[in-house]
Design a protein around this motif. Structure first.
Motif, PDB file in Angstrom:
ATOM      1  N   MET A   1       0.838  -1.180   0.000  1.00  0.00           N
ATOM      2  CA  MET A   1       0.000   0.000   0.000  1.00  0.00           C
ATOM      3  C   MET A   1       0.885   1.247   0.000  1.00  0.00           C
ATOM      4  O   MET A   1       1.843   1.341   0.751  1.00  0.00           O
ATOM      5  N   VAL A   2       0.581   2.175  -0.869  1.00  0.00           N
ATOM      6  CA  VAL A   2       1.346   3.413  -0.966  1.00  0.00           C
ATOM      7  C   VAL A   2       0.553   4.529  -0.297  1.00  0.00           C
ATOM      8  O   VAL A   2      -0.628   4.723  -0.577  1.00  0.00           O
ATOM      9  N   VAL A   3       1.192   5.248   0.599  1.00  0.00           N
ATOM     10  CA  VAL A   3       0.539   6.365   1.284  1.00  0.00           C
ATOM     11  C   VAL A   3       0.822   7.650   0.519  1.00  0.00           C
ATOM     12  O   VAL A   3       1.741   7.705  -0.305  1.00  0.00           O
ATOM     13  N   PRO A   4       0.039   8.713   0.767  1.00  0.00           N
ATOM     14  CA  PRO A   4       0.285   9.977   0.058  1.00  0.00           C
ATOM     15  C   PRO A   4       1.736  10.440   0.227  1.00  0.00           C
ATOM     16  O   PRO A   4       2.317  10.316   1.298  1.00  0.00           O
ATOM     17  N   PHE A   7       5.768   6.827  -3.779  1.00  0.00           N
ATOM     18  CA  PHE A   7       5.598   6.315  -5.133  1.00  0.00           C
ATOM     19  C   PHE A   7       6.123   4.888  -5.198  1.00  0.00           C
ATOM     20  O   PHE A   7       6.918   4.467  -4.363  1.00  0.00           O
ATOM     21  N   LYS A   8       5.647   4.137  -6.185  1.00  0.00           N
ATOM     22  CA  LYS A   8       6.147   2.788  -6.439  1.00  0.00           C
ATOM     23  C   LYS A   8       7.212   2.872  -7.519  1.00  0.00           C
ATOM     24  O   LYS A   8       7.157   3.730  -8.392  1.00  0.00           O
ATOM     25  N   GLY A  26       8.989   4.471  -2.535  1.00  0.00           N
ATOM     26  CA  GLY A  26       9.942   5.541  -2.294  1.00  0.00           C
ATOM     27  C   GLY A  26       9.216   6.825  -1.962  1.00  0.00           C
ATOM     28  O   GLY A  26       7.995   6.921  -2.084  1.00  0.00           O
ATOM     29  N   SER A  27       9.985   7.802  -1.524  1.00  0.00           N
ATOM     30  CA  SER A  27       9.422   9.121  -1.251  1.00  0.00           C
ATOM     31  C   SER A  27      10.485  10.168  -1.555  1.00  0.00           C
ATOM     32  O   SER A  27      11.681   9.881  -1.544  1.00  0.00           O
ATOM     33  N   ILE A  33      15.795  11.384  -1.551  1.00  0.00           N
ATOM     34  CA  ILE A  33      14.949  10.296  -2.038  1.00  0.00           C
ATOM     35  C   ILE A  33      15.177   9.114  -1.099  1.00  0.00           C
ATOM     36  O   ILE A  33      16.317   8.730  -0.844  1.00  0.00           O
ATOM     37  N   THR A  34      14.099   8.552  -0.585  1.00  0.00           N
ATOM     38  CA  THR A  34      14.187   7.382   0.276  1.00  0.00           C
ATOM     39  C   THR A  34      13.503   6.220  -0.436  1.00  0.00           C
ATOM     40  O   THR A  34      12.407   6.374  -0.957  1.00  0.00           O
TER      41      THR A  34
END
Length: 71
Positions: A1-4, A7-8, A26-27, A33-34
């Protein structure tokens, strides 16, 4: 699940000459960038599952990477 804010992504990871597809989330916050993804150590026979005196690590490992962009 991706939270706001996340990104995938998909890519390839090469360890000790063995290349496998990987994917994760990632975010991007500011200049950082993580990325988070799982790998199975059994997919990389040159590494194997490390052990010492009968104690081993998990076969599946969560990898967390942090990359800072140049300013």
């Amino acid at each position: 699940m991706v939270v706001p804010g996340e990104f995938k992504w998909t890519g390839k990871l090469t360890l000790k000459g063995e290349t496998k597809p990987v994917s994760g989330t990632g975010s991007l916050k500011g200049d950082t960038i993580t990325a988070n993804f799982k790998i199975s150590l059994s997919d990389y026979p040159a590494i194997g599952v490390p052990s010492w005196l009968g104690v081993t690590v998990e076969k599946d490992v969560l990898v967390k990477a942090e990359i800072r962009t140049a300013k």
